[in-house]
Design a protein around this motif. Structure first.
Motif, mmCIF file in Angstrom:
data_model
loop_
_atom_site.group_PDB
_atom_site.id
_atom_site.type_symbol
_atom_site.label_atom_id
_atom_site.label_comp_id
_atom_site.label_asym_id
_atom_site.label_seq_id
_atom_site.Cartn_x
_atom_site.Cartn_y
_atom_site.Cartn_z
ATOM 1 N N MET A 242 0.845 -1.193 0.000
ATOM 2 C CA MET A 242 0.000 0.000 0.000
ATOM 3 C C MET A 242 0.884 1.248 0.000
ATOM 4 O O MET A 242 1.887 1.308 0.691
ATOM 5 N N ASP A 243 0.485 2.250 -0.783
ATOM 6 C CA ASP A 243 1.248 3.490 -0.848
ATOM 7 C C ASP A 243 1.240 4.196 0.492
ATOM 8 O O ASP A 243 0.284 4.121 1.260
ATOM 9 N N LYS A 244 2.329 4.894 0.769
ATOM 10 C CA LYS A 244 2.423 5.677 1.985
ATOM 11 C C LYS A 244 1.454 6.860 1.921
ATOM 12 O O LYS A 244 1.169 7.398 0.858
ATOM 13 N N LYS A 245 0.993 7.269 3.076
ATOM 14 C CA LYS A 245 0.045 8.380 3.162
ATOM 15 C C LYS A 245 0.787 9.696 3.333
ATOM 16 O O LYS A 245 1.774 9.780 4.058
ATOM 17 N N VAL A 246 0.275 10.740 2.684
ATOM 18 C CA VAL A 246 0.841 12.080 2.777
ATOM 19 C C VAL A 246 -0.108 12.982 3.562
ATOM 20 O O VAL A 246 -1.316 12.981 3.343
ATOM 21 N N SER A 247 0.456 13.743 4.491
ATOM 22 C CA SER A 247 -0.278 14.801 5.180
ATOM 23 C C SER A 247 0.345 16.137 4.791
ATOM 24 O O SER A 247 1.554 16.321 4.949
ATOM 25 N N VAL A 248 -0.458 17.041 4.287
ATOM 26 C CA VAL A 248 -0.031 18.416 4.058
ATOM 27 C C VAL A 248 -0.601 19.259 5.194
ATOM 28 O O VAL A 248 -1.808 19.218 5.455
ATOM 29 N N VAL A 249 0.256 19.986 5.889
ATOM 30 C CA VAL A 249 -0.170 20.773 7.045
ATOM 31 C C VAL A 249 -0.027 22.258 6.715
ATOM 32 O O VAL A 249 1.065 22.716 6.364
ATOM 33 N N MET A 250 -1.132 22.973 6.842
ATOM 34 C CA MET A 250 -1.164 24.395 6.544
ATOM 35 C C MET A 250 -1.714 25.156 7.744
ATOM 36 O O MET A 250 -2.740 24.778 8.309
ATOM 37 N N ALA A 251 -1.025 26.216 8.133
ATOM 38 C CA ALA A 251 -1.547 27.148 9.128
ATOM 39 C C ALA A 251 -2.201 28.299 8.383
ATOM 40 O O ALA A 251 -1.614 28.858 7.454
ATOM 41 N N ALA A 252 -3.419 28.661 8.785
ATOM 42 C CA ALA A 252 -4.149 29.707 8.082
ATOM 43 C C ALA A 252 -4.695 30.735 9.061
ATOM 44 O O ALA A 252 -5.007 30.419 10.212
ATOM 45 N N CYS A 253 -4.816 31.967 8.563
ATOM 46 C CA CYS A 253 -5.438 33.053 9.333
ATOM 47 C C CYS A 253 -5.673 34.229 8.386
ATOM 48 O O CYS A 253 -4.728 34.678 7.734
ATOM 49 N N ASN A 254 -6.909 34.664 8.280
ATOM 50 C CA ASN A 254 -7.248 35.792 7.407
ATOM 51 C C ASN A 254 -6.647 35.620 6.011
ATOM 52 O O ASN A 254 -5.970 36.515 5.489
ATOM 53 N N GLY A 255 -6.912 34.472 5.413
ATOM 54 C CA GLY A 255 -6.294 34.150 4.130
ATOM 55 C C GLY A 255 -7.251 34.050 2.965
ATOM 56 O O GLY A 255 -6.918 33.427 1.956
ATOM 57 N N GLU A 256 -8.429 34.665 3.075
ATOM 58 C CA GLU A 256 -9.457 34.458 2.053
ATOM 59 C C GLU A 256 -9.015 34.859 0.646
ATOM 60 O O GLU A 256 -9.468 34.273 -0.335
ATOM 61 N N ARG A 257 -8.116 35.821 0.543
ATOM 62 C CA ARG A 257 -7.744 36.341 -0.778
ATOM 63 C C ARG A 257 -6.954 35.339 -1.602
ATOM 64 O O ARG A 257 -7.089 35.283 -2.834
ATOM 65 N N TYR A 258 -6.125 34.526 -0.960
ATOM 66 C CA TYR A 258 -5.205 33.659 -1.699
ATOM 67 C C TYR A 258 -5.382 32.162 -1.433
ATOM 68 O O TYR A 258 -4.867 31.345 -2.194
ATOM 69 N N ILE A 259 -6.064 31.792 -0.372
ATOM 70 C CA ILE A 259 -6.031 30.395 0.048
ATOM 71 C C ILE A 259 -6.729 29.460 -0.944
ATOM 72 O O ILE A 259 -6.350 28.301 -1.088
ATOM 73 N N GLY A 260 -7.733 29.944 -1.649
ATOM 74 C CA GLY A 260 -8.448 29.091 -2.599
ATOM 75 C C GLY A 260 -7.561 28.506 -3.673
ATOM 76 O O GLY A 260 -7.506 27.273 -3.850
#
Length: 209
Positions: free
Chosen positions: A1-19
């Motif tokens: 089975m393939d290894k699992k990837v976790s992407v961790v992002m910290a967010a705050c007041n990011g509506e303009r660019y996060i999408g």
């Protein structure tokens, strides 16, 4: 089975660019992978933007509201993947980033990989083609203790690094430097001179350049 990837992002007041950033990440995730977004209390519509994706791979957490370092730690604590990628809320991943990094983590016996990035402005116009060249990035524990070259949004590592790196020391000034220095002591750190993200700089960045 393939290894699992976790992407961790910290967010705050990011509506303009996060999408667009979320889109660039989701396009590279497998069905078992996860994007963990730890969202500190915000005054804009960041949470609505995230929730609008309705993708089961996105795990939205309520952050502790104690700054970016504690927010990153909160996300890392929830990560369940075999490989951990860090991401900023306002960058754009290049299409082959995950594939390339996983190749190095799996085949090059590297505990942690840090790759180069293209520095861009708010509209993605290039400011510098290489962060490594602009910053004068140097390798090794002592060089990075004196002047940090580890940049979190360009880092990925094996899960075992967290066994030593967490919990973060109190009053830790930079999470990326801490993770990088621990990796230097534990195993091999690989520097990839390949720009694999657009690193967006603007007036509201959470992290300094």
């Amino acid at each position: 089975m393939d290894k699992k990837v976790s992407v961790v992002m910290a967010a705050c007041n990011g509506e303009r660019y996060i999408g667009p950033q979320i889109v660039s990440i989701l396009q590279q995730l497998g069905e078992r992978d996860e994007l963990i977004i730890s969202l500190d209390p915000s005054t804009d519509q960041t949470e609505s933007v995230i929730s609008g994706f309705a993708d089961s791979r996105i795990k939205l957490l309520h952050g502790p509201g104690q700054g970016i370092v504690n927010n990153i730690e909160h996300g890392l604590t929830a990560a369940s993947g075999d490989y951990i990628f860090l991401a900023d809320q306002d960058d754009i991943w290049h299409s082959k980033k995950m594939e390339r990094i996983l190749e190095v983590l799996k085949q090059d016996a590297a505990l942690l990989v840090v790759h180069d990035c293209r520095i861009v402005d708010e509209a993605l116009n290039e400011l510098a083609p290489s962060y490594f060249m602009w910053h004068g990035t140097k390798t090794g524990f002592w060089n990075n203790l004196l002047r940090n070259s580890f940049i979190g949004c360009c880092m990925a590592f094996h899960r075992c690094l967290l066994n030593t790196a967490l919990p973060f020391p109190k009053q830790l000034p930079m999470h990326d430097q801490w993770l990088g220095l621990i990796a230097c002591k534990m195993g091999k750190v690989k520097y990839l001179k390949e720009p694999l993200i657009d690193y967006r700089r603007h007036s509201n960045n959470q992290s300094s350049l």
